[in-house]
Design an enzyme around this catalytic site. Structure first.
Site, PDB file in Angstrom:
ATOM      1  N   PHE A   1      -7.343  -0.641   8.206  1.00 37.05           N
ATOM      2  CA  PHE A   1      -7.628  -1.317   9.488  1.00 37.05           C
ATOM      3  C   PHE A   1      -8.816  -0.541  10.085  1.00 37.05           C
ATOM      4  O   PHE A   1      -9.842  -0.832  10.622  1.00 37.05           O
ATOM      5  CB  PHE A   1      -6.562  -1.049  10.366  1.00 37.05           C
ATOM      6  CG  PHE A   1      -7.056  -1.418  11.949  1.00 37.05           C
ATOM      7  CD1 PHE A   1      -7.621  -2.639  12.222  1.00 37.05           C
ATOM      8  CD2 PHE A   1      -6.730  -0.632  12.999  1.00 37.05           C
ATOM      9  CE1 PHE A   1      -8.064  -3.044  13.533  1.00 37.05           C
ATOM     10  CE2 PHE A   1      -7.359  -0.864  14.225  1.00 37.05           C
ATOM     11  CZ  PHE A   1      -7.818  -2.019  14.392  1.00 37.05           C
TER      12      PHE A   1
ATOM     13  N   HIS B   1      -8.117  -6.550   4.786  1.00 42.37           N
ATOM     14  CA  HIS B   1      -7.448  -5.166   5.387  1.00 42.37           C
ATOM     15  C   HIS B   1      -5.987  -5.161   5.831  1.00 42.37           C
ATOM     16  O   HIS B   1      -5.614  -6.283   6.335  1.00 42.37           O
ATOM     17  CB  HIS B   1      -8.350  -4.481   6.291  1.00 42.37           C
ATOM     18  CG  HIS B   1      -8.253  -4.739   7.800  1.00 42.37           C
ATOM     19  ND1 HIS B   1      -7.255  -4.582   8.711  1.00 42.37           N
ATOM     20  CD2 HIS B   1      -9.184  -5.667   8.529  1.00 42.37           C
ATOM     21  CE1 HIS B   1      -7.426  -5.297   9.806  1.00 42.37           C
ATOM     22  NE2 HIS B   1      -8.631  -6.108   9.605  1.00 42.37           N
ATOM     23  N   CYS B   2      -5.109  -4.338   5.758  1.00 43.26           N
ATOM     24  CA  CYS B   2      -4.043  -4.081   6.697  1.00 43.26           C
ATOM     25  C   CYS B   2      -4.075  -2.884   7.589  1.00 43.26           C
ATOM     26  O   CYS B   2      -5.284  -2.372   7.889  1.00 43.26           O
ATOM     27  CB  CYS B   2      -2.792  -4.291   5.735  1.00 43.26           C
ATOM     28  SG  CYS B   2      -2.621  -2.934   4.671  1.00 43.26           S
ATOM     29  N   ASN B   3      -3.093  -2.339   7.956  1.00 47.61           N
ATOM     30  CA  ASN B   3      -3.144  -1.207   8.639  1.00 47.61           C
ATOM     31  C   ASN B   3      -3.557   0.103   7.567  1.00 47.61           C
ATOM     32  O   ASN B   3      -4.693   0.678   8.115  1.00 47.61           O
ATOM     33  CB  ASN B   3      -1.771  -0.694   9.363  1.00 47.61           C
ATOM     34  CG  ASN B   3      -1.821   0.379  10.246  1.00 47.61           C
ATOM     35  OD1 ASN B   3      -2.877   0.780  10.844  1.00 47.61           O
ATOM     36  ND2 ASN B   3      -0.852   0.594  11.029  1.00 47.61           N
TER      37      ASN B   3
END
Length: 214
Positions: A42, A118-120
């Site tokens: 992220f 994206h993720c975290n």
């Protein structure tokens, strides 16, 4: 011998750029997995200047619902977003959610765009989606697709449940390819079969016309 160049191309594609030396701080950045496809955390999506310098046009934001207050589209006026709310645990069904992400990524790339997924943390959740995309897009085995992504973003580590689904998805996408190939062949087979029947009918009529019996 004709298959060797193709095998060599695939091997080079999987290995990736050999000159890259992975550093710990690179996990906070995004990396290009395929031309037009970036993967990262992220944090990589929070800088408008960085995103624009990379040529990003589309962003897939994959997040746990609990993270929605912080992991969210930051620049909707500049980029097209796809937001997927999922649970980052081994029971989460990614295969059911993947077609939406797949369609979004393909559409962006076909339009000449560049997509950041994206993720975290960019470690487990978003890499699982990217591995499935690479596997289907490049028609690779799950092992080769995983290695391709890992060789560009060394820190990825999909959890056990995601890895199981990645393995399962290989048989799914290969079956879909086979089904599409068969559905394309069937109309041709019907045409050939119809022509064969017509030829046989013509032969029967000709034989009947030549018969000395009424």
């Amino acid at each position: 011998m004709a298959t060797l160049p193709n095998e060599e191309h695939i091997r080079n594609l999987i290995q990736g750029p050999a000159e890259v030396e992975w550093r710990y701080e690179m996990r906070r950045e995004c990396q290009e997995i395929l031309p037009g496809l970036l993967l990262g955390p992220f944090q990589a999506s929070k800088s408008l200047e960085t995103l624009q310098s990379l040529g990003v046009t589309h962003i897939v934001c994959i997040r746990d619902a609990k993270e929605a207050f912080s992991v969210r589209p930051r620049f909707p006026e500049h980029f097209q977003y796809l937001v997927l709310d999922v649970e980052d645990n081994e029971e989460q069904n990614l295969i059911r959610l993947f077609p939406q992400a797949n369609q979004f990524i393909i559409g962006a790339m076909q339009a000449g765009g560049k997509v950041l997924v994206h993720c975290n943390g960019g470690i487990s959740l978003s890499p699982a989606f990217v591995v499935m995309f690479v596997m289907q897009h490049c028609q690779l085995s799950w092992e080769n697709a995983l290695h391709l992504v890992q060789n560009r973003r060394y820190c990825i580590s999909p959890n056990g449940g995601f890895l199981t689904q990645i393995k399962e998805y290989e048989s799914i996408y290969r079956a879909n390819i086979s089904l599409a190939a068969n559905s394309h062949a069937q109309p041709m087979n019907r045409i050939v079969s119809r022509r064969k029947r017509e030829d046989e009918d013509d032969e029967d009529e000709s034989r009947y016309a030549r018969s000395p019996f009424p």
